[in-house]
Scaffold this motif. Structure first.
Motif, PDB file in Angstrom:
ATOM      1  N   VAL A 231       1.001  -1.097  -0.079  1.00 15.02           N
ATOM      2  CA  VAL A 231       0.060   0.018  -0.062  1.00 15.02           C
ATOM      3  C   VAL A 231       0.816   1.230  -0.168  1.00 15.02           C
ATOM      4  O   VAL A 231       0.557   2.113  -0.703  1.00 15.02           O
ATOM      5  CB  VAL A 231      -0.863  -0.031   1.314  1.00 15.02           C
ATOM      6  N   MET A 232       1.989   1.155   0.841  1.00 14.99           N
ATOM      7  CA  MET A 232       2.674   2.444   0.940  1.00 14.99           C
ATOM      8  C   MET A 232       3.665   2.272  -0.290  1.00 14.99           C
ATOM      9  O   MET A 232       3.982   3.654  -0.755  1.00 14.99           O
ATOM     10  CB  MET A 232       3.699   2.279   2.138  1.00 14.99           C
ATOM     11  N   GLY A 233       3.992   1.482  -0.831  1.00 10.90           N
ATOM     12  CA  GLY A 233       4.542   1.304  -2.184  1.00 10.90           C
ATOM     13  C   GLY A 233       3.900   2.024  -3.207  1.00 10.90           C
ATOM     14  O   GLY A 233       4.368   2.852  -4.161  1.00 10.90           O
ATOM     15  N   GLY A 234       2.519   1.574  -3.538  1.00 14.98           N
ATOM     16  CA  GLY A 234       1.744   2.112  -4.496  1.00 14.98           C
ATOM     17  C   GLY A 234       1.576   3.759  -4.335  1.00 14.98           C
ATOM     18  O   GLY A 234       1.741   4.519  -5.468  1.00 14.98           O
ATOM     19  N   VAL A 235       1.430   4.272  -3.314  1.00 15.40           N
ATOM     20  CA  VAL A 235       1.279   5.708  -2.934  1.00 15.40           C
ATOM     21  C   VAL A 235       2.648   6.233  -3.164  1.00 15.40           C
ATOM     22  O   VAL A 235       2.826   7.440  -3.911  1.00 15.40           O
ATOM     23  CB  VAL A 235       0.887   5.795  -1.411  1.00 15.40           C
ATOM     24  N   SER A 236       3.737   5.744  -2.722  1.00 17.47           N
ATOM     25  CA  SER A 236       5.074   6.335  -2.909  1.00 17.47           C
ATOM     26  C   SER A 236       5.622   6.367  -4.299  1.00 17.47           C
ATOM     27  O   SER A 236       6.410   7.497  -4.610  1.00 17.47           O
ATOM     28  CB  SER A 236       5.961   5.340  -2.367  1.00 17.47           C
ATOM     29  N   ILE A 237       4.896   5.581  -5.192  1.00 19.89           N
ATOM     30  CA  ILE A 237       5.556   5.765  -6.530  1.00 19.89           C
ATOM     31  C   ILE A 237       4.705   7.145  -7.110  1.00 19.89           C
ATOM     32  O   ILE A 237       5.556   7.740  -8.045  1.00 19.89           O
ATOM     33  CB  ILE A 237       4.533   4.593  -7.479  1.00 19.89           C
ATOM     34  N   VAL A 238       3.763   7.587  -6.645  1.00 16.71           N
ATOM     35  CA  VAL A 238       3.138   8.780  -6.706  1.00 16.71           C
ATOM     36  C   VAL A 238       3.929   9.934  -6.320  1.00 16.71           C
ATOM     37  O   VAL A 238       4.263  10.875  -6.849  1.00 16.71           O
ATOM     38  CB  VAL A 238       1.546   8.923  -6.831  1.00 16.71           C
ATOM     39  N   LEU A 239       4.085   9.606  -4.679  1.00 13.21           N
ATOM     40  CA  LEU A 239       4.602  10.809  -3.886  1.00 13.21           C
ATOM     41  C   LEU A 239       6.016  11.023  -4.596  1.00 13.21           C
ATOM     42  O   LEU A 239       6.556  12.290  -4.751  1.00 13.21           O
ATOM     43  CB  LEU A 239       4.757  10.548  -2.675  1.00 13.21           C
ATOM     44  N   PHE A 240       6.774  10.022  -4.562  1.00 14.81           N
ATOM     45  CA  PHE A 240       8.351  10.447  -5.047  1.00 14.81           C
ATOM     46  C   PHE A 240       8.542  10.834  -6.364  1.00 14.81           C
ATOM     47  O   PHE A 240       9.233  11.689  -6.813  1.00 14.81           O
ATOM     48  CB  PHE A 240       9.225   9.085  -4.820  1.00 14.81           C
ATOM     49  N   GLY A 241       7.550  10.387  -7.316  1.00 16.97           N
ATOM     50  CA  GLY A 241       7.600  10.939  -8.679  1.00 16.97           C
ATOM     51  C   GLY A 241       7.271  12.624  -8.596  1.00 16.97           C
ATOM     52  O   GLY A 241       7.623  13.420  -9.349  1.00 16.97           O
ATOM     53  N   VAL A 242       6.308  12.889  -7.885  1.00 22.63           N
ATOM     54  CA  VAL A 242       5.734  14.301  -7.811  1.00 22.63           C
ATOM     55  C   VAL A 242       6.865  15.102  -7.077  1.00 22.63           C
ATOM     56  O   VAL A 242       7.115  16.274  -7.535  1.00 22.63           O
ATOM     57  CB  VAL A 242       4.497  14.214  -6.707  1.00 22.63           C
ATOM     58  N   ILE A 243       7.790  14.466  -6.150  1.00 23.26           N
ATOM     59  CA  ILE A 243       8.751  15.273  -5.747  1.00 23.26           C
ATOM     60  C   ILE A 243       9.932  15.796  -6.864  1.00 23.26           C
ATOM     61  O   ILE A 243      10.313  16.840  -7.012  1.00 23.26           O
ATOM     62  CB  ILE A 243       9.667  14.492  -4.474  1.00 23.26           C
ATOM     63  N   ALA A 244       9.844  14.632  -7.820  1.00 22.92           N
ATOM     64  CA  ALA A 244      10.979  14.820  -8.774  1.00 22.92           C
ATOM     65  C   ALA A 244      10.403  15.761  -9.731  1.00 22.92           C
ATOM     66  O   ALA A 244      11.142  16.617 -10.205  1.00 22.92           O
ATOM     67  CB  ALA A 244      11.186  13.348  -9.340  1.00 22.92           C
TER      68      ALA A 244
END
Length: 414
Positions: free
Chosen positions: A331-344
């Motif tokens: 679950v955290m991995g799925g969210v993190s794909i978006v979050l870390f991409g948004v940071i970049a």
């Protein structure tokens, strides 16, 4: 442009609670996500977020309606420091980061902010922010189960992809308040999906008491761990200054003059140092809560204080903390794909909005070196002090900006 909203609107107890819970929900997903990714206790992060916000309100004389939550900028150095020296030393680095904020606040009070632009121009800041996001890409993919052998037959992969899809849909199409909390909604949806697929273990909830102290952790200090954390503080400081300017535009107040950027930065820094003393990640002003302010048009600092109090109260409910710990890694991995991409992507946006000219060899070299050192995980040691990945990239980027001659346009054809 100034807004016509009344900063100190009269509100009843019920209104304060309702608006406070709204701010609590806005910050909750991100504030809890950072400790889950770094191995810290979510309950402690809630405690340090709430108490840190109250400390910030005190230092800024109750004039700035900002909520402070866990900072994403420090995820990578925390993970690295904790894996090498232990989580206590990562906390010590967080305390040192807060003290750096205080020093910079003193310099701003004496010298203004022009020197920051010279040391940390957009080409450096944007590139380092990209490194923060892209450097964590592997972590997100691994948590989502999308490495070698990843298959839709794997329940973890299905959970991660479902969470990712809901988060993307929420980010793109939700309106009003829901547009502010797509990450939280994604986590909840992914959790329910995992529950339906038998991927949630409630044993920690059953074994936890209803009430009790969060699992606090004292910091330990190492120059090497501190050196890994400090360079990132320069990036988060510039983000803080930007957040204060945005808050000023939304509320129609000039917070950079009253109470002043030196006070807001000092409040942020002491809140970060305070978090490290108790076992929480570094704090930062939250854009999610700025979004809530813009939506509601209610800028009472007292509402922010209520939200902080609710966060502190929630940190003492141990079953709630245990429930958070049952959130599956996919679950955290799925969210993190978006979050870390948004940071970049936000780093890329910084470069675009600043109009960085990559026909200028100077800019090209600075960004190139920062990206390769940071994403490549480069390490460089000087005695006991070692700089890793993002920290090394930030330091080298700052030095290149100070050393390389300006206006060095591409002369390849000359």
């Amino acid at each position: 442009m100034k807004t016509t909203a009344v900063v100190e609107k009269k509100l009843g107890v019920g209104q304060h609670l309702a608006l406070g819970f709204q701010h609590l929900f806005a910050m909750f997903g991100a504030t809890v996500l950072v400790p889950l990714l770094t191995g810290f206790e979510p309950a402690v992060a809630l405690f340090t977020s709430g108490t840190g916000t109250l400390l910030f309100i005190l230092i800024t004389k109750g004039k700035v309606p900002a909520y402070l939550g866990s900072s994403f900028a420090f995820i990578a150095p925390i993970i690295s420091a904790a894996s090498i020296w232990g989580p206590e030393y990562a906390l010590g680095g967080g305390v040192a980061v807060g003290l750096v904020y205080a020093v910079v606040a003193l310099l701003i009070s004496r010298l203004g902010t022009d020197w920051i632009d010279k040391v940390l121009p957009s080409v450096v800041i944007g590139s380092v922010i990209m490194v923060i996001g892209l450097g964590l890409a592997g972590t997100a993919v691994e948590m989502a189960g999308l490495t070698d052998g990843g298959s839709l037959a794997n329940v973890d992969v299905r959970v991660a992809l479902f969470t990712l899809i809901v988060t993307v849909i929420g980010t793109m199409f939700f309106k009003g308040f829901f547009a502010v909390v797509p990450v939280l909604i994604g986590i909840i949806a992914g959790y329910v999906f995992a529950l339906l697929n038998g991927a949630v273990d409630f044993t920690p909830v059953k074994e936890a008491a209803w009430f009790g102290l969060p699992k606090f952790m004292a910091p330990k200090f190492s120059w090497a761990a501190i050196a890994m954390m400090l360079p990132v503080s320069l990036v988060s400081i510039t983000e803080h200054l930007g957040d204060v300017l945005v808050l000023s535009r939304i509320t129609g107040k000039q917070f950079y003059k009253d109470p002043g950027l030196h006070r807001t930065l000092l409040g942020d820094g002491l809140a970060t140092a305070w978090a490290g003393l108790w076992g929480g990640p570094p704090n930062t002003t939250y854009g999610e809560n700025v979004g809530v302010l813009a939506i509601t048009g209610i800028f009472n600092v007292s509402v922010i204080a209520v939200a902080a109090g609710l966060a502190v109260a929630m940190s003492f409910i141990q079953k709630f903390g245990a429930l958070i710990s049952t959130i599956p890694s996919p679950v955290m991995g799925g969210v993190s794909i978006v979050l870390f991409g948004v940071i970049a992507a936000s780093g890329m946006r910084t470069l675009v909005e600043a109009g960085i000219d990559y026909g200028d060899k100077r800019n090209l070299i600075i960004s190139s070196v920062i990206l390769v050192l940071g994403i490549g995980g480069a390490q460089l040691g000087l005695g006991e002090i070692k700089l890793h990945g993002m920290a090394l990239a930030a330091v080298v980027g700052i030095l290149l900006n100070l050393i390389l001659p300006k206006n060095g346009k591409d002369r390849a054809d000359a």
